[in-house]
Write an enzyme that holds these catalytic residues in place. Structure first.
Site, PDB file in Angstrom:
ATOM      1  N   SER A  74     -89.059  35.101  71.817  1.00 53.54           N
ATOM      2  CA  SER A  74     -89.943  36.076  71.163  1.00 53.54           C
ATOM      3  C   SER A  74     -90.897  35.351  70.223  1.00 53.54           C
ATOM      4  O   SER A  74     -90.557  34.290  69.670  1.00 53.54           O
ATOM      5  CB  SER A  74     -89.070  37.034  70.355  1.00 53.54           C
ATOM      6  OG  SER A  74     -89.853  37.784  69.465  1.00 53.54           O
ATOM      7  N   TYR A 104     -82.929  38.407  63.602  1.00 48.97           N
ATOM      8  CA  TYR A 104     -83.305  38.564  65.015  1.00 48.97           C
ATOM      9  C   TYR A 104     -84.078  37.337  65.496  1.00 48.97           C
ATOM     10  O   TYR A 104     -83.719  36.705  66.500  1.00 48.97           O
ATOM     11  CB  TYR A 104     -84.143  39.839  65.204  1.00 48.97           C
ATOM     12  CG  TYR A 104     -84.817  39.894  66.557  1.00 48.97           C
ATOM     13  CD1 TYR A 104     -84.077  40.062  67.728  1.00 48.97           C
ATOM     14  CD2 TYR A 104     -86.212  39.751  66.669  1.00 48.97           C
ATOM     15  CE1 TYR A 104     -84.705  40.085  68.972  1.00 48.97           C
ATOM     16  CE2 TYR A 104     -86.836  39.771  67.909  1.00 48.97           C
ATOM     17  CZ  TYR A 104     -86.079  39.935  69.058  1.00 48.97           C
ATOM     18  OH  TYR A 104     -86.706  39.942  70.282  1.00 48.97           O
ATOM     19  N   LYS A 115     -83.166  34.148  68.243  1.00 43.76           N
ATOM     20  CA  LYS A 115     -84.005  33.735  69.385  1.00 43.76           C
ATOM     21  C   LYS A 115     -84.273  32.218  69.319  1.00 43.76           C
ATOM     22  O   LYS A 115     -84.221  31.525  70.330  1.00 43.76           O
ATOM     23  CB  LYS A 115     -85.323  34.510  69.388  1.00 43.76           C
ATOM     24  CG  LYS A 115     -85.161  35.961  69.768  1.00 43.76           C
ATOM     25  CD  LYS A 115     -84.690  36.099  71.215  1.00 43.76           C
ATOM     26  CE  LYS A 115     -84.469  37.534  71.612  1.00 43.76           C
ATOM     27  NZ  LYS A 115     -83.852  37.673  72.938  1.00 43.76           N
TER      28      LYS A 115
HETATM   29  N1  LIG Z   1     -89.806  44.735  73.706  1.00 44.27           N
HETATM   30  C1  LIG Z   1     -90.468  43.747  73.094  1.00 44.27           C
HETATM   31  O1  LIG Z   1     -91.599  43.924  72.579  1.00 44.27           O
HETATM   32  C2  LIG Z   1     -89.878  42.357  73.052  1.00 44.27           C
HETATM   33  C3  LIG Z   1     -90.617  41.318  72.434  1.00 44.27           C
HETATM   34  C4  LIG Z   1     -90.089  40.032  72.399  1.00 44.27           C
HETATM   35  C5  LIG Z   1     -88.860  39.782  72.993  1.00 44.27           C
HETATM   36  N2  LIG Z   1     -88.157  40.799  73.564  1.00 44.27           N
HETATM   37  C6  LIG Z   1     -86.857  40.492  74.177  1.00 44.27           C
HETATM   38  O2  LIG Z   1     -86.842  40.986  75.502  1.00 44.27           O
HETATM   39  C7  LIG Z   1     -85.498  41.307  75.886  1.00 44.27           C
HETATM   40  C8  LIG Z   1     -85.463  42.690  76.490  1.00 44.27           C
HETATM   41  O3  LIG Z   1     -85.949  43.618  75.549  1.00 44.27           O
HETATM   42  P1  LIG Z   1     -86.218  45.153  75.893  1.00 44.27           P
HETATM   43  O4  LIG Z   1     -87.385  45.574  75.087  1.00 44.27           O
HETATM   44  O5  LIG Z   1     -86.231  45.382  77.353  1.00 44.27           O
HETATM   45  O6  LIG Z   1     -84.910  45.818  75.238  1.00 44.27           O
HETATM   46  P2  LIG Z   1     -83.889  46.915  75.816  1.00 44.27           P
HETATM   47  O7  LIG Z   1     -83.006  47.280  74.673  1.00 44.27           O
HETATM   48  O8  LIG Z   1     -84.620  48.004  76.527  1.00 44.27           O
HETATM   49  O9  LIG Z   1     -83.074  46.065  76.894  1.00 44.27           O
HETATM   50  C9  LIG Z   1     -81.999  45.245  76.573  1.00 44.27           C
HETATM   51  C10 LIG Z   1     -80.934  45.434  77.635  1.00 44.27           C
HETATM   52  O10 LIG Z   1     -79.866  44.530  77.369  1.00 44.27           O
HETATM   53  C11 LIG Z   1     -78.622  45.246  77.357  1.00 44.27           C
HETATM   54  N3  LIG Z   1     -77.763  44.538  76.404  1.00 44.27           N
HETATM   55  C12 LIG Z   1     -77.996  44.361  75.070  1.00 44.27           C
HETATM   56  N4  LIG Z   1     -77.003  43.634  74.522  1.00 44.27           N
HETATM   57  C13 LIG Z   1     -76.132  43.324  75.519  1.00 44.27           C
HETATM   58  C14 LIG Z   1     -74.901  42.595  75.590  1.00 44.27           C
HETATM   59  N5  LIG Z   1     -74.349  42.043  74.498  1.00 44.27           N
HETATM   60  N6  LIG Z   1     -74.285  42.476  76.781  1.00 44.27           N
HETATM   61  C15 LIG Z   1     -74.810  43.041  77.915  1.00 44.27           C
HETATM   62  N7  LIG Z   1     -75.956  43.758  77.907  1.00 44.27           N
HETATM   63  C16 LIG Z   1     -76.602  43.900  76.725  1.00 44.27           C
HETATM   64  C17 LIG Z   1     -78.978  46.671  76.975  1.00 44.27           C
HETATM   65  O11 LIG Z   1     -78.049  47.641  77.443  1.00 44.27           O
HETATM   66  C18 LIG Z   1     -80.355  46.839  77.643  1.00 44.27           C
HETATM   67  O12 LIG Z   1     -80.240  47.319  78.973  1.00 44.27           O
HETATM   68  C19 LIG Z   1     -84.651  41.116  74.629  1.00 44.27           C
HETATM   69  O13 LIG Z   1     -84.055  39.830  74.689  1.00 44.27           O
HETATM   70  C20 LIG Z   1     -85.678  41.158  73.512  1.00 44.27           C
HETATM   71  O14 LIG Z   1     -85.241  40.446  72.386  1.00 44.27           O
HETATM   72  C21 LIG Z   1     -88.634  42.074  73.611  1.00 44.27           C
END
Ligand SMILES: NC(=O)c1ccc[n+]([C@@H]2O[C@H](COP(=O)([O-])OP(=O)(O)OC[C@H]3O[C@@H](n4cnc5c(N)ncnc54)[C@H](O)[C@@H]3O)[C@@H](O)[C@H]2O)c1
Length: 323
Positions: free
Chosen positions: A117, A144, A148
């Site tokens: 991120s 957070y 990362k």
């Molecule tokens: N959305 C953003 O703007 C953004 C920006 C930078 C990085 N990210 C990263 O992208 C990734 C996905 O984010 P997202 O927005 O799709 O979030 P989200 O919450 O929609 O998806 C995360 C998924 O991971 C699963 N999960 C979480 N913890 C878990 C665990 N311990 N074991 C098994 N499953 C688990 C959840 O059930 C969910 O389906 C994350 O790593 C997040 O940090 C997201």
């Protein structure tokens, strides 16, 4: 070739699963369904409902499937919650990661694409009109972002010790929807927060209009989730190459949009009246965070295709379907 996609039932994961299938690879999803949504999982894709915190459960998934690579998206991602519950974040995001990469190592799997991120950069000490390169100093300002960065370090170490091939994708601000069913259903980021306020008859709030930016509001790099999903396919191709070691790669558009520009686009796309309330700055909000995306072009041969209008209009169509 079967890729394990952790977090494949999440907002970004759902898009990544579809692009991975389109690339001709098979997919198995590992997801604890804590924030995942079952209807996002395409027919025929296996879901292993396991938490990464369960080491034996993770190992059992690797014993059951012939996995050739891992796209690791599952994580806790709420900045505020991470400040309140830092140990929970280190447990889920870092102990979870060590279980995952431990199982990879035991199974001889070396190809890893890791969801990092822009939060790894914290509040970078650069001019508001400068771009953030991967060489910009990383100093996360919340647990957070720290998880990362620590995740990147673990993956980097494994590239040296165990010949892992790693792409750590540093996503900037992800928004939009690849199809109307796949929108972001949580109200945590700017675009859904604005839609939520407007559809409830409220006006969005702008935190600070006195930043050293052209219109005084904060600038961020908004990348379409469909573009991001395509970047993952390029990253899988990259880590499958024999000479890959470790690379951290910014994934953004290289163009910043201010909060007022986003709100103007929301007004145009939705036809709703948008008269934001201007309030004071929040702590920990840098004036501008815009990615230098030249490394993504160079290493992944990838660049974004969609602009802010595409992002807002696809997000709005998806929002209307699900809210
Ligand atoms: N959305 C953003 O703007 C953004 C920006 C930078 C990085 N990210 C990263 O992208 C990734 C996905 O984010 P997202 O927005 O799709 O979030 P989200 O919450 O929609 O998806 C995360 C998924 O991971 C699963 N999960 C979480 N913890 C878990 C665990 N311990 N074991 C098994 N499953 C688990 C959840 O059930 C969910 O389906 C994350 O790593 C997040 O940090 C997201």
């Amino acid at each position: 070739m079967t890729w394990l996609i952790t977090g494949g039932a999440g907002y970004i994961g759902a898009h990544v699963v579809r692009e991975t299938l389109k690339s001709g690879r098979n997919v198995v999803i590992l997801d604890d369904m804590s924030t995942g949504i079952a209807t996002r999982i395409p027919d025929g894709v296996t879901l292993e409902e396991v938490t990464l915190v369960d080491k034996a459960g993770v190992e059992a998934v690797f014993a059951k499937h012939e996995i050739t690579g891992v796209l690791h998206l599952a994580a806790r991602k709420q900045v505020g919650e991470s400040v309140e519950k830092p140990l929970y974040y280190w447990d889920e995001n870092i102990n979870g990661l060590t279980h995952l990469v431990g199982a990879m190592k035991n199974s001889g799997i070396k190809n890893l694409v890791f969801s990092s991120s822009a939060a790894v950069y914290g509040e970078p000490d650069i001019a508001p009109d400068a771009l953030i390169t991967e060489a910009t100093h990383c100093l996360p300002i919340n647990p957070y972002g720290a998880t990362k960065l620590a995740g990147e370090w673990i993956a980097h170490a494994l590239s040296a010790s165990d010949d892992f091939h790693v792409a750590a994708l540093r996503y900037f601000n992800v928004a939009g929807a690849g199809s109307p069913q796949l929108g972001d259903q949580f109200i945590l980021n700017l675009v859904p927060i604005v839609f939520d306020a407007l559809t409830k008859g409220n006006q969005p709030r702008v935190f600070g209009d006195d930043y050293p930016t052209p219109d005084g509001s904060c600038i961020r790099d908004y990348v379409h989730v469909q573009d991001l999903a395509e970047a993952h396919v390029a990253a899988m191709d990259y880590v499958e190459r024999p000479d890959t070691t470790f690379a951290a790669i910014n994934i953004g558009t290289g163009r910043g949009a201010s909060v007022f520009e986003v709100l103007d686009m929301v007004r145009e796309v939705t036809g709703l009246e948008v008269t934001p309330e201007r309030i004071q700055r929040r702590a920990g909000d840098p004036a501008a965070l815009t990615a230098d995306v030249s490394r993504a072009a160079q290493l992944l041969d990838w660049q974004s295709k969609y602009d802010l209008r595409d992002i807002i209009s696809s997000a709005w169509t998806a929002w209307q379907q699900t809210h």
